[in-house]
Write a protein that holds these residues in place. Structure first.
Motif, PDB file in Angstrom:
ATOM      1  N   GLY A  41      35.186  16.753  50.964  1.00  0.00           N
ATOM      2  CA  GLY A  41      35.420  15.719  50.106  1.00  0.00           C
ATOM      3  C   GLY A  41      34.023  16.395  48.855  1.00  0.00           C
ATOM      4  N   ARG A  42      32.930  16.226  49.042  1.00  0.00           N
ATOM      5  CA  ARG A  42      32.657  15.844  48.681  1.00  0.00           C
ATOM      6  C   ARG A  42      31.603  16.864  47.890  1.00  0.00           C
ATOM      7  N   ILE A  43      31.623  18.101  48.170  1.00  0.00           N
ATOM      8  CA  ILE A  43      31.553  19.331  47.676  1.00  0.00           C
ATOM      9  C   ILE A  43      32.538  19.515  46.649  1.00  0.00           C
ATOM     10  N   SER A  44      33.599  19.573  47.032  1.00  0.00           N
ATOM     11  CA  SER A  44      35.358  19.746  46.852  1.00  0.00           C
ATOM     12  C   SER A  44      35.175  18.743  45.215  1.00  0.00           C
ATOM     13  N   GLU A  45      34.306  17.826  45.456  1.00  0.00           N
ATOM     14  CA  GLU A  45      34.183  17.150  43.861  1.00  0.00           C
ATOM     15  C   GLU A  45      33.130  17.560  43.128  1.00  0.00           C
ATOM     16  N   ALA A  46      32.384  18.233  43.391  1.00  0.00           N
ATOM     17  CA  ALA A  46      30.805  18.758  42.525  1.00  0.00           C
ATOM     18  C   ALA A  46      31.122  19.975  42.057  1.00  0.00           C
ATOM     19  N   LEU A  47      32.225  21.014  43.242  1.00  0.00           N
ATOM     20  CA  LEU A  47      32.488  21.945  42.484  1.00  0.00           C
ATOM     21  C   LEU A  47      34.378  21.611  41.418  1.00  0.00           C
ATOM     22  N   ASN A  48      34.796  20.275  41.212  1.00  0.00           N
ATOM     23  CA  ASN A  48      35.974  20.413  41.051  1.00  0.00           C
ATOM     24  C   ASN A  48      36.945  20.599  41.203  1.00  0.00           C
ATOM     25  N   LEU A  49      37.576  21.471  42.411  1.00  0.00           N
ATOM     26  CA  LEU A  49      38.044  22.635  42.600  1.00  0.00           C
ATOM     27  C   LEU A  49      39.852  21.533  42.302  1.00  0.00           C
ATOM     28  N   GLU A  50      40.089  20.097  42.058  1.00  0.00           N
ATOM     29  CA  GLU A  50      41.097  20.094  41.491  1.00  0.00           C
ATOM     30  C   GLU A  50      41.598  21.075  40.144  1.00  0.00           C
ATOM     31  N   SER A  51      40.283  21.338  39.066  1.00  0.00           N
ATOM     32  CA  SER A  51      40.716  22.269  38.192  1.00  0.00           C
ATOM     33  C   SER A  51      39.685  23.191  37.847  1.00  0.00           C
ATOM     34  N   CYS A  52      39.789  24.222  39.478  1.00  0.00           N
ATOM     35  CA  CYS A  52      39.467  25.013  39.504  1.00  0.00           C
ATOM     36  C   CYS A  52      40.562  26.616  39.047  1.00  0.00           C
ATOM     37  N   PHE A  53      39.556  27.375  39.009  1.00  0.00           N
ATOM     38  CA  PHE A  53      39.694  28.729  38.021  1.00  0.00           C
ATOM     39  C   PHE A  53      40.416  29.211  39.120  1.00  0.00           C
ATOM     40  N   GLN A  54      41.828  29.908  38.567  1.00  0.00           N
ATOM     41  CA  GLN A  54      42.267  30.677  39.572  1.00  0.00           C
ATOM     42  C   GLN A  54      42.749  31.746  38.589  1.00  0.00           C
ATOM     43  N   ILE A  55      43.039  33.145  39.354  1.00  0.00           N
ATOM     44  CA  ILE A  55      43.116  34.423  38.375  1.00  0.00           C
ATOM     45  C   ILE A  55      43.732  35.072  39.482  1.00  0.00           C
ATOM     46  N   LEU A  56      45.021  35.702  38.384  1.00  0.00           N
ATOM     47  CA  LEU A  56      46.119  36.979  39.698  1.00  0.00           C
ATOM     48  C   LEU A  56      45.630  38.058  39.032  1.00  0.00           C
ATOM     49  N   VAL A  57      46.064  39.082  39.847  1.00  0.00           N
ATOM     50  CA  VAL A  57      45.032  40.561  38.738  1.00  0.00           C
ATOM     51  C   VAL A  57      46.544  41.893  40.188  1.00  0.00           C
ATOM     52  N   GLY A  58      46.825  42.532  39.097  1.00  0.00           N
ATOM     53  CA  GLY A  58      48.195  43.079  40.021  1.00  0.00           C
ATOM     54  C   GLY A  58      46.946  44.378  40.236  1.00  0.00           C
ATOM     55  N   ASN A  59      47.240  45.509  40.894  1.00  0.00           N
ATOM     56  CA  ASN A  59      46.128  47.096  40.609  1.00  0.00           C
ATOM     57  C   ASN A  59      47.319  47.225  41.381  1.00  0.00           C
ATOM     58  N   ASN A  60      47.181  48.782  40.310  1.00  0.00           N
ATOM     59  CA  ASN A  60      48.405  49.681  41.143  1.00  0.00           C
ATOM     60  C   ASN A  60      47.538  51.136  40.624  1.00  0.00           C
ATOM     61  N   TYR A  61      47.292  51.929  41.292  1.00  0.00           N
ATOM     62  CA  TYR A  61      46.719  53.218  41.856  1.00  0.00           C
ATOM     63  C   TYR A  61      47.269  54.296  41.817  1.00  0.00           C
ATOM     64  N   PRO A  62      48.127  54.892  41.062  1.00  0.00           N
ATOM     65  CA  PRO A  62      48.725  56.421  41.198  1.00  0.00           C
ATOM     66  C   PRO A  62      47.767  57.400  41.966  1.00  0.00           C
ATOM     67  N   PRO A  63      48.905  57.875  42.423  1.00  0.00           N
ATOM     68  CA  PRO A  63      47.557  59.216  43.696  1.00  0.00           C
ATOM     69  C   PRO A  63      47.192  60.434  42.242  1.00  0.00           C
ATOM     70  N   TYR A  64      46.163  61.183  42.652  1.00  0.00           N
ATOM     71  CA  TYR A  64      46.061  61.729  41.818  1.00  0.00           C
ATOM     72  C   TYR A  64      45.851  63.259  42.100  1.00  0.00           C
ATOM     73  N   ALA A  65      46.052  64.324  40.932  1.00  0.00           N
ATOM     74  CA  ALA A  65      46.020  65.781  41.629  1.00  0.00           C
ATOM     75  C   ALA A  65      44.880  66.694  41.503  1.00  0.00           C
ATOM     76  N   GLY A  66      44.457  65.798  40.383  1.00  0.00           N
ATOM     77  CA  GLY A  66      43.206  66.409  40.564  1.00  0.00           C
ATOM     78  C   GLY A  66      41.856  66.403  41.080  1.00  0.00           C
ATOM     79  N   SER A  67      39.984  65.958  40.707  1.00  0.00           N
ATOM     80  CA  SER A  67      39.109  66.123  41.796  1.00  0.00           C
ATOM     81  C   SER A  67      39.648  65.266  43.093  1.00  0.00           C
ATOM     82  N   ASN A  68      39.131  65.689  44.106  1.00  0.00           N
ATOM     83  CA  ASN A  68      39.582  64.361  44.991  1.00  0.00           C
ATOM     84  C   ASN A  68      37.785  63.568  44.680  1.00  0.00           C
ATOM     85  N   GLN A  69      37.645  63.519  43.796  1.00  0.00           N
ATOM     86  CA  GLN A  69      35.960  62.577  43.264  1.00  0.00           C
ATOM     87  C   GLN A  69      37.073  60.931  43.105  1.00  0.00           C
ATOM     88  N   VAL A  70      38.332  60.913  43.237  1.00  0.00           N
ATOM     89  CA  VAL A  70      38.796  60.190  42.749  1.00  0.00           C
ATOM     90  C   VAL A  70      39.400  58.953  42.813  1.00  0.00           C
TER      91      VAL A  70
END
Ligand code: AKG
Ligand code: FE2
Length: 297
Positions: A111-140
């Protein structure tokens, strides 16, 4: 990995489907978000990026959106908002529950730590990633080696492997158990726990001929919270305080404004213990360190 997490599979599938639709929109429909900067609440990136961390070309499309304390979402596709909002609520609850379990594992008053970090107002981010196959160099690559800046990240993928985590100096391919979600510990957790939990360095590879998709939900403290090691954990540690305090917003801006190698962003707050005393001998005491610590960057 977490199993029996209560996040419905149908919701995960709906998130992936909505992302697929988003990535296939004509570029003009995304122009506003493609032009956005790191501080904007919605950002879309697409194409090839060079990463000097891994000396590799990265091929990745992504959408990043802030989900809490305020929720933002691209206007199209039409169902994206409802689906990602539901997903953000479910995963936020899960991640906050995991944080309580982590505080308990450290024998802390959650409870104390959640308050110190104010987790009620926590920052949240969503990230969608898309990685198509790559025909070029195999370094990709998909995304180069890094740690996430928050407390905890939850990740699932579309059945195509590619996530690697660094463990004991070696890269290991992460293979999910059926129905499980990946959990990745982030920089703020390493700071708060005074290094008891380490931020995991990870990257995504592009393997094989199938398009890989992943979806990330990350929580951090409130952006205005000062993040520092919990005092009890610093007192009981041989080296004392491992990190100085920093406002989460400032940490995030630092991490995003510079080309960070793996988890080097943490160096901005890392206490240097081997400080030379006036006699010229190294002094490892906490007192000396906290009175005169230095930091890089
Ligand atoms: O796609 C993946 O597996 C990793 C994505 C990731 O690390 C991130 O978005 O921060
Ligand atoms: Fe990540």
């Amino acid at each position: 990995m977490v199993v029996n997490h209560g996040v419905p599979e149908a919701l995960q599938e709906a998130v992936m489907e909505a992302c697929k639709e988003l990535y296939s929109l004509p570029r003009e429909e995304m122009a506003e978000y493609i032009a956005a900067g790191p501080k904007d609440p919605i950002r879309i990136g697409t194409g090839l990026f060079y990463s000097d961390v891994d000396d590799a070309v990265c091929r990745r499309d992504y959408v990043k959106m802030i989900a809490h304390p305020e929720f933002y979402c691209p206007a199209k596709p039409a169902n994206l908002r409802e689906i990602t909002m539901e997903y953000s609520i479910r995963t936020r609850e899960l991640l906050l529950e995991l944080m309580q379990a982590i505080f308990k594992s450290l024998e802390l008053d959650s409870g104390r730590i959640s308050e110190a970090l104010n987790l009620e107002s926590c920052f949240q981010i969503l990230v969608g990633n898309n990685y198509p196959p790559y025909a070029g160099s195999n370094q990709v690559m998909g995304i180069s080696a890094h740690s996430d800046h928050g407390l905890l990240t939850l990740l699932f993928q579309n059945g195509v492997d590619g996530l690697e985590v660094k463990h004991n100096g070696q890269w290991l391919l992460a293979k999910p158990l059926p129905g499980s979600l990946f959990i990745i510990t982030g920089d703020q957790l390493e700071i708060v726990s005074n290094g008891r939990y380490k931020a995991v360095v990870h990257r995504a590879l592009v393997l094989g001929e199938q398009t890989r998709m992943s979806f990330v939900s990350m929580i951090g403290p409130c952006l205005d919270a000062i993040v520092e090691p919990v005092p009890e954990l610093a007192w009981s540690a041989p080296q004392g305080m491992e990190f100085r305090g920093i406002k989460y917003r400032d940490y995030m801006e630092h991490q995003q404004s510079s080309r960070i190698n793996k988890k080097a962003a943490l160096d901005i707050v890392r206490v240097q213990h081997n400080i030379l005393t006036s006699q010229g001998s190294p002094n490892n005491s906490t007192e000396a360190a906290s009175a005169g610590y230095s930091h890089t960057n």
